[in-house]
Motif scaffolding. Structure first.
Motif, short mmCIF file in Angstrom:
data_model
loop_
_atom_site.label_atom_id
_atom_site.label_comp_id
_atom_site.label_asym_id
_atom_site.label_seq_id
_atom_site.Cartn_x
_atom_site.Cartn_y
_atom_site.Cartn_z
N ILE A 1 10.54 -43.47 -9.62
CA ILE A 1 10.59 -44.83 -9.62
C ILE A 1 11.60 -45.37 -10.37
O ILE A 1 12.38 -46.56 -10.11
CB ILE A 1 9.23 -45.23 -9.86
N PHE A 2 11.66 -45.19 -11.84
CA PHE A 2 12.76 -45.44 -12.63
C PHE A 2 14.34 -45.53 -11.89
O PHE A 2 14.92 -46.61 -12.08
CB PHE A 2 12.92 -44.82 -14.12
N ALA A 3 14.36 -44.35 -11.32
CA ALA A 3 15.69 -44.33 -10.78
C ALA A 3 16.12 -45.24 -9.79
O ALA A 3 16.93 -45.82 -9.26
CB ALA A 3 15.92 -42.92 -10.04
N HIS A 4 14.84 -45.37 -8.65
CA HIS A 4 14.90 -46.20 -7.61
C HIS A 4 15.17 -47.85 -8.33
O HIS A 4 15.97 -48.62 -7.82
CB HIS A 4 13.79 -46.36 -6.59
N ALA A 5 14.48 -48.10 -9.28
CA ALA A 5 14.56 -49.42 -9.92
C ALA A 5 15.92 -49.78 -10.12
O ALA A 5 16.65 -50.84 -10.38
CB ALA A 5 13.39 -49.89 -11.06
N ALA A 6 16.38 -48.79 -11.05
CA ALA A 6 17.76 -48.97 -11.67
C ALA A 6 18.86 -48.98 -10.63
O ALA A 6 19.87 -49.57 -10.77
CB ALA A 6 18.21 -47.48 -12.60
N ALA A 7 18.62 -48.46 -9.49
CA ALA A 7 19.47 -48.47 -8.29
C ALA A 7 19.36 -49.98 -7.54
O ALA A 7 20.06 -50.28 -6.75
CB ALA A 7 19.43 -47.44 -7.39
N SER B 1 1.73 -47.82 -2.09
CA SER B 1 1.64 -49.38 -1.83
C SER B 1 2.55 -50.15 -2.89
O SER B 1 2.93 -49.46 -4.00
CB SER B 1 0.11 -49.69 -2.22
N GLU B 2 2.70 -51.50 -2.59
CA GLU B 2 3.50 -52.19 -3.47
C GLU B 2 2.68 -52.55 -4.79
O GLU B 2 3.50 -52.56 -5.99
CB GLU B 2 3.94 -53.58 -2.74
N ALA B 3 1.49 -52.47 -4.61
CA ALA B 3 0.66 -52.55 -6.09
C ALA B 3 0.89 -51.48 -6.89
O ALA B 3 1.10 -51.73 -8.15
CB ALA B 3 -0.78 -52.86 -5.66
N THR B 4 0.95 -50.22 -6.51
CA THR B 4 0.97 -48.85 -7.21
C THR B 4 2.57 -49.10 -7.88
O THR B 4 2.71 -48.52 -9.00
CB THR B 4 0.68 -47.81 -6.38
N VAL B 5 3.48 -49.38 -6.97
CA VAL B 5 4.99 -49.46 -7.39
C VAL B 5 4.89 -50.36 -8.64
O VAL B 5 5.43 -50.02 -9.88
CB VAL B 5 5.55 -49.70 -6.47
N LYS B 6 4.17 -51.43 -8.69
CA LYS B 6 4.30 -52.47 -9.74
C LYS B 6 3.64 -52.19 -10.91
O LYS B 6 4.14 -52.18 -12.04
CB LYS B 6 3.53 -53.71 -9.11
N THR B 7 2.66 -51.52 -10.71
CA THR B 7 2.02 -50.71 -11.79
C THR B 7 2.59 -49.70 -12.61
O THR B 7 2.85 -49.69 -13.78
CB THR B 7 0.58 -49.95 -11.49
N LEU C 1 16.61 -51.36 -6.44
CA LEU C 1 15.74 -51.49 -5.24
C LEU C 1 14.53 -52.29 -5.41
O LEU C 1 14.09 -52.32 -6.78
CB LEU C 1 15.26 -49.77 -4.83
N SER C 2 14.02 -52.99 -4.55
CA SER C 2 12.82 -53.84 -4.72
C SER C 2 11.43 -52.90 -4.76
O SER C 2 11.57 -51.97 -4.27
CB SER C 2 12.66 -54.97 -3.76
N ASN C 3 10.57 -53.64 -4.99
CA ASN C 3 8.93 -52.94 -4.94
C ASN C 3 8.87 -52.50 -3.68
O ASN C 3 8.18 -51.45 -3.45
CB ASN C 3 7.93 -53.79 -5.37
N ALA C 4 9.13 -53.24 -2.68
CA ALA C 4 8.92 -53.17 -1.33
C ALA C 4 9.66 -51.94 -0.81
O ALA C 4 9.16 -50.85 -0.20
CB ALA C 4 9.01 -54.24 -0.36
N GLU C 5 10.87 -51.79 -1.14
CA GLU C 5 11.96 -50.76 -0.89
C GLU C 5 11.53 -49.43 -1.46
O GLU C 5 11.39 -48.35 -0.90
CB GLU C 5 13.33 -51.06 -1.15
N ILE C 6 10.88 -49.52 -2.54
CA ILE C 6 10.43 -48.18 -3.41
C ILE C 6 9.30 -47.69 -2.71
O ILE C 6 9.12 -46.52 -2.64
CB ILE C 6 10.08 -48.63 -4.96
N ALA C 7 8.29 -48.57 -2.41
CA ALA C 7 7.12 -48.27 -1.88
C ALA C 7 7.48 -47.46 -0.50
O ALA C 7 6.51 -46.40 -0.55
CB ALA C 7 6.37 -49.74 -1.55
N GLU C 8 8.09 -48.12 0.33
CA GLU C 8 8.71 -47.47 1.44
C GLU C 8 9.04 -46.18 1.33
O GLU C 8 8.90 -45.21 2.06
CB GLU C 8 9.48 -48.46 2.25
N ARG C 9 9.89 -46.02 0.39
CA ARG C 9 10.67 -44.28 -0.02
C ARG C 9 9.75 -43.57 -0.51
O ARG C 9 9.82 -42.29 -0.16
CB ARG C 9 11.83 -44.71 -0.76
N GLU C 10 8.89 -44.05 -1.13
CA GLU C 10 8.06 -42.95 -2.01
C GLU C 10 6.53 -42.92 -1.44
O GLU C 10 5.59 -42.36 -1.83
CB GLU C 10 7.82 -43.30 -3.34
N PHE C 11 6.19 -43.71 -0.31
CA PHE C 11 4.92 -43.67 0.59
C PHE C 11 3.68 -44.21 -0.35
O PHE C 11 2.65 -43.48 -0.62
CB PHE C 11 4.93 -42.25 1.04
#
Length: 216
Positions: free
Chosen positions: A163-169, A183-189, A171-181
């Motif tokens: 998730i660090f790598a995605h955020a460093a690139a 929820s946005e809430a889990t990504v935010k956590t 990507l938004s929470n929604a985009e990370i959530a979609e790639r990693e399957f």
């Protein structure tokens, strides 16, 4: 009703400040509580008014925005700082962000983008668009040397590193959530835990960390 976001404007152009002030004060949830025409005065106004957020010009007389931002962010319970610049690949803006600013805004941004950016930064998220983040730091990093990866990065779990790598690139929470399957809430956590473990203020500083240590 919640209190409005309290803002200080620091810019040496009086007409520009007047325009920004009019835009911000037109919103019930935003309030300009102070202004300054140079960085030294800006530091004093921030100390006197204790705002939530500062809009800081980069190039000013007496004390520039870089020095003023650094001094403001050394204060306890410092406000978030967004630097204002004319150029989208401004090395001075990048240095301000490396020093702790929460993002940058182009001076010719649309009023709607300014308002959205102020609210986003106050809520604790990055103001820099993903593409601008990568472009700015890729530009600054060209030919530069990286620093050793600190031990704190080793404390991230495998999932947090993904998730660090995605955020460093950028990507938004929604985009990370979609790639990693997830929820946005889990990504935010996960993002919150990553920032805590790496002692970073926000996602902008996460991008800086990634480029500084060759992880982007």
């Amino acid at each position: 009703m919640t209190s409005p976001v309290r803002i200080v404007l620091v810019d040496d152009q009086a007409l520009f400040r007047a325009g920004i002030r009019m835009v911000l004060n037109s919103q019930p949830d935003l309030e300009v509580v102070g202004e300054a025409s140079d960085g030294r005065e800006g530091v004093d106004v921030v100390r006197a008014t204790r705002p939530d957020l500062v809009l800081m010009d980069v190039r000013m007389p007496v004390m520039d925005g870089l020095a003023a931002t650094a001094e403001i962010l050394r204060e306890p319970d410092a406000p978030r700082v967004v630097v204002l610049t004319t150029f989208d690949l401004d090395e001075a803006a990048a240095r301000a962000i490396q020093g702790g600013a929460s993002g940058f805004l182009l001076k010719d941004s649309e009023p709607e983008f300014l308002l959205s950016a102020v609210r986003t930064v106050h809520a604790g998220s990055a103001v820099i668009a993903a593409s601008a983040t990568r472009e700015l730091f890729a530009h600054i990093a060209e030919g530069g040397s990286t620093e050793p990866v600190p031990p704190s990065y080793g404390g991230l779990t495998d999932r947090e590193r993904e998730i660090f790598a995605h955020a460093a690139a950028g990507l938004s929470n929604a985009e990370i959530a979609e790639r990693e399957f997830l929820s946005e809430a889990t990504v935010k956590t996960h993002i919150s835990r990553i920032l805590t473990k790496l002692a970073l203020r926000d996602r902008v500083q996460l991008v800086v960390f990634a480029y500084r240590h060759g992880l982007a």
